[in-house]
Motif scaffolding. Structure first.
Motif, PDB file in Angstrom:
ATOM      1  N   GLY A 210       0.885  -1.067   0.170  1.00 23.21           N
ATOM      2  CA  GLY A 210       0.071   0.041   0.018  1.00 23.21           C
ATOM      3  C   GLY A 210       0.847   1.440   0.051  1.00 23.21           C
ATOM      4  N   PRO A 211       0.131   2.346   0.081  1.00 21.72           N
ATOM      5  CA  PRO A 211       1.069   3.587  -0.133  1.00 21.72           C
ATOM      6  C   PRO A 211       1.720   4.137   1.182  1.00 21.72           C
ATOM      7  N   THR A 212       2.635   4.917   1.095  1.00 19.27           N
ATOM      8  CA  THR A 212       3.651   5.484   2.032  1.00 19.27           C
ATOM      9  C   THR A 212       3.811   6.595   1.855  1.00 19.27           C
ATOM     10  N   ASP A 213       4.446   7.411   2.966  1.00 18.51           N
ATOM     11  CA  ASP A 213       5.029   8.988   2.719  1.00 18.51           C
ATOM     12  C   ASP A 213       6.176   9.054   1.795  1.00 18.51           C
ATOM     13  N   ARG A 214       6.300   7.931   0.765  1.00 18.70           N
ATOM     14  CA  ARG A 214       7.441   8.293  -0.267  1.00 18.70           C
ATOM     15  C   ARG A 214       7.143   9.163  -1.158  1.00 18.70           C
ATOM     16  N   VAL A 215       7.922  10.110  -1.565  1.00 19.34           N
ATOM     17  CA  VAL A 215       7.865  11.301  -2.360  1.00 19.34           C
ATOM     18  C   VAL A 215       8.089  10.726  -3.921  1.00 19.34           C
ATOM     19  N   LEU A 216       7.196  11.111  -4.873  1.00 12.84           N
ATOM     20  CA  LEU A 216       7.388  10.834  -6.063  1.00 12.84           C
ATOM     21  C   LEU A 216       8.376  11.639  -6.588  1.00 12.84           C
ATOM     22  N   GLN A 217       9.600  11.021  -7.250  1.00 14.52           N
ATOM     23  CA  GLN A 217      10.706  11.502  -7.920  1.00 14.52           C
ATOM     24  C   GLN A 217      10.675  11.589  -9.634  1.00 14.52           C
ATOM     25  N   PRO A 218      11.381  12.423 -10.309  1.00 16.05           N
ATOM     26  CA  PRO A 218      11.372  12.268 -11.736  1.00 16.05           C
ATOM     27  C   PRO A 218      11.862  10.875 -12.266  1.00 16.05           C
ATOM     28  N   ARG A 219      11.288  10.330 -12.989  1.00 19.49           N
ATOM     29  CA  ARG A 219      11.996   8.916 -13.450  1.00 19.49           C
ATOM     30  C   ARG A 219      11.368   7.550 -12.824  1.00 19.49           C
ATOM     31  N   ASP A 220      10.728   8.161 -11.724  1.00 18.05           N
ATOM     32  CA  ASP A 220      10.182   6.876 -10.876  1.00 18.05           C
ATOM     33  C   ASP A 220       8.954   6.152 -11.824  1.00 18.05           C
ATOM     34  N   VAL A 221       8.960   4.684 -11.434  1.00 14.97           N
ATOM     35  CA  VAL A 221       7.789   4.030 -12.087  1.00 14.97           C
ATOM     36  C   VAL A 221       6.825   3.738 -11.194  1.00 14.97           C
ATOM     37  N   CYS A 222       5.773   4.095 -11.276  1.00 15.42           N
ATOM     38  CA  CYS A 222       4.322   3.925 -10.341  1.00 15.42           C
ATOM     39  C   CYS A 222       3.516   2.819 -10.875  1.00 15.42           C
ATOM     40  N   ARG A 223       3.440   1.660  -9.972  1.00 14.36           N
ATOM     41  CA  ARG A 223       2.492   0.660 -10.147  1.00 14.36           C
ATOM     42  C   ARG A 223       1.282   1.032  -9.217  1.00 14.36           C
ATOM     43  N   VAL A 224       0.353   1.098  -9.732  1.00 14.92           N
ATOM     44  CA  VAL A 224      -1.058   1.160  -9.031  1.00 14.92           C
ATOM     45  C   VAL A 224      -2.102   0.327  -9.364  1.00 14.92           C
ATOM     46  N   GLU A 225      -2.708  -0.510  -8.427  1.00 12.95           N
ATOM     47  CA  GLU A 225      -3.782  -1.491  -8.653  1.00 12.95           C
ATOM     48  C   GLU A 225      -4.852  -1.171  -7.666  1.00 12.95           C
ATOM     49  N   ILE A 226      -6.119  -1.573  -8.052  1.00 11.10           N
ATOM     50  CA  ILE A 226      -7.219  -1.411  -6.945  1.00 11.10           C
ATOM     51  C   ILE A 226      -8.273  -2.218  -7.281  1.00 11.10           C
ATOM     52  N   PHE A 227      -9.130  -2.930  -6.428  1.00 12.33           N
ATOM     53  CA  PHE A 227      -9.958  -3.826  -6.579  1.00 12.33           C
ATOM     54  C   PHE A 227     -11.337  -2.974  -6.014  1.00 12.33           C
ATOM     55  N   SER A 228     -12.324  -2.627  -6.910  1.00 11.66           N
ATOM     56  CA  SER A 228     -13.518  -1.778  -6.637  1.00 11.66           C
ATOM     57  C   SER A 228     -14.332  -2.951  -6.389  1.00 11.66           C
ATOM     58  N   MET A 229     -15.097  -2.445  -5.382  1.00 14.45           N
ATOM     59  CA  MET A 229     -16.254  -3.609  -5.026  1.00 14.45           C
ATOM     60  C   MET A 229     -17.715  -2.829  -4.942  1.00 14.45           C
ATOM     61  N   ILE A 230     -18.590  -3.723  -5.548  1.00 12.89           N
ATOM     62  CA  ILE A 230     -20.219  -3.484  -5.172  1.00 12.89           C
ATOM     63  C   ILE A 230     -20.718  -4.839  -4.863  1.00 12.89           C
ATOM     64  N   GLY A 231     -21.544  -4.986  -3.853  1.00  8.44           N
ATOM     65  CA  GLY A 231     -22.399  -6.138  -3.657  1.00  8.44           C
ATOM     66  C   GLY A 231     -21.414  -7.527  -3.611  1.00  8.44           C
ATOM     67  N   GLY A 232     -20.356  -7.252  -3.060  1.00  4.69           N
ATOM     68  CA  GLY A 232     -19.198  -8.372  -2.791  1.00  4.69           C
ATOM     69  C   GLY A 232     -18.362  -8.544  -4.011  1.00  4.69           C
ATOM     70  N   TYR A 233     -18.718  -8.276  -5.087  1.00  4.13           N
ATOM     71  CA  TYR A 233     -17.786  -8.846  -6.427  1.00  4.13           C
ATOM     72  C   TYR A 233     -16.815  -7.520  -6.452  1.00  4.13           C
ATOM     73  N   HIS A 234     -15.814  -8.086  -7.119  1.00  5.38           N
ATOM     74  CA  HIS A 234     -14.418  -7.382  -7.387  1.00  5.38           C
ATOM     75  C   HIS A 234     -14.137  -7.204  -8.759  1.00  5.38           C
TER      76      HIS A 234
END
Length: 368
Positions: A210-234
């Motif tokens: 999960g996210p931390t207080d790490r600061v985004l730096q130029p030339r960083d790669v950012c991997r972001v994933e999330i599972f949104s849910m409604i009614g128990g479905y992902h």
């Protein structure tokens, strides 16, 4: 209860010679009932159970959730058990005895051994049969309504990630990215989310953080994933971005992952064999000379991971109605970063239907 699900479940009961089936896991309760009991997934002793006979149906739930279940039950009777005064298995046994069932299917992979022992002791004349595999198989083929919901969730996750990337700049933190992502998920109507991954710079090599207080730096790669849910479905979607400009080799690696994505979309169709698809992925991904993952796709729905898997060990023949997440990725590129492209797809009679179609990821996203 869901009529289409009841019909499918009763056909399986007839085939297996069962008088009744009892759904006890949060996933299968939700599949049968059409709604989730909020505390059941996180407090597993708060049993909520859906009883399905050939004619009779009933719910058994903890007293704390009785109003929630009764409010969604319609004409289905609800029996509550006291969290601090009753044994849930004794109440379930009494309800099953009242309905007169003698051969009952139940989820033995989910129900704790001590609970099942008490249920058996309370009903010594009843034969209990494991139905976990049958339920998993039935849930694998989604109804049109389930596919519509998973499409909506896929677009929520996809759009929320794209908007979150647009909301941050170099000097912001992973927490800022996570906050924007969370806001986007809820603004679009998700009820909750699961497994939010925000991994930047060297942390992008870590699979599930999960996210931390790490600061985004130029030339960083950012991997972001999330599972949104409604009614128990992902619905899980992952996108990768670079801050300011891509680091060395990133665009070459990304081009391979995008090529793998389109190859998978071409191959995912009814009649395709899961292990054959994975073998083709290995051949294409192998051009990078980097370590592959053990699978490149999996079923998804009420569980975050469901069968089938696009993997060497899985010879499942794909069928229309299956919904999958597929994810060309590499965590260890050898350059201090990882990259991932995860999408949602429904298997249809005509081939693959991309559900996560809100953003264009054929080119690497750039932040700032």
């Amino acid at each position: 209860m869901r009529e289409a699900v009841l019909a499918r479940l009763r056909a399986e009961m007839e085939r297996a010679g069962l008088d009744a089936a009892v759904a006890v896991s949060p996933e299968n309760f939700g599949w049968v009932a059409g709604f989730v009991v909020p505390s059941q997934p996180i407090m597993r002793w708060r049993h909520a159970m859906a009883i399905v006979g050939h004619a009779d149906t009933a719910y058994v739930c903890v007293d704390m959730e009785e109003t929630t279940v009764a409010g969604r039950a319609g004409a289905v009777p609800v029996r509550a058990w006291g969290e601090f005064s009753d044994d849930a298995m004794a109440v379930l046994a009494d309800e099953l005895s009242r309905l007169g069932f003698a051969r009952i299917g139940i989820e033995l992979d989910y129900l704790p051994a001590a609970d099942f022992a008490r249920l058996q002791a309370a009903m010594p004349a009843v034969e209990f049969v494991a139905i976990d595999a049958a339920l998993d198989g039935m849930r694998r083929i989604k109804t049109p309504e389930e596919i519509d919901l998973l499409r909506r969730l896929s677009r929520i996750s996809d759009r929320a990630i794209g908007d979150a990337f647009a909301a941050v700049s170099p000097g912001d933190t992973e927490m800022d990215l996570g906050a924007a992502l969370t806001r986007g998920v809820y603004e679009q109507g998700a009820e909750q989310f699961r497994l939010m991954i925000v991994a930047t710079g060297p942390r992008s090599e870590l699979p599930n953080v999960g996210p931390t207080d790490r600061v985004l730096q130029p030339r960083d790669v950012c991997r972001v994933e999330i599972f949104s849910m409604i009614g128990g479905y992902h619905a899980g979607v992952c996108r990768t971005a670079a801050v300011s400009e891509p680091p060395e080799h990133a665009e070459r690696i990304w081009a391979n992952l995008v090529g793998c994505k389109h190859m998978l979309l071409d191959m995912i169709r009814p009649g395709a064999v899961a292990s054959d698809i994975y073998a083709a992925f290995l051949a294409e991904f192998g051009k990078l000379g980097l370590p592959p993952i053990a699978f490149v796709g999996h079923g998804i729905g009420l569980n975050l991971h469901e069968a089938p898997y696009l993997a060497a060990h899985d010879d499942t023949v794909l069928e229309a109605g299956t919904v999958m997440g597929f994810e060309p990725l590499v965590y260890r590129t050898g350059h201090g970063y990882g990259m991932q492209l995860k999408d949602m797809v429904a298997v249809t009679e005509g081939g693959a239907d991309l559900l996560s179609d809100a953003t264009d990821n054929d080119r690497l996203i750039v932040i700032g």
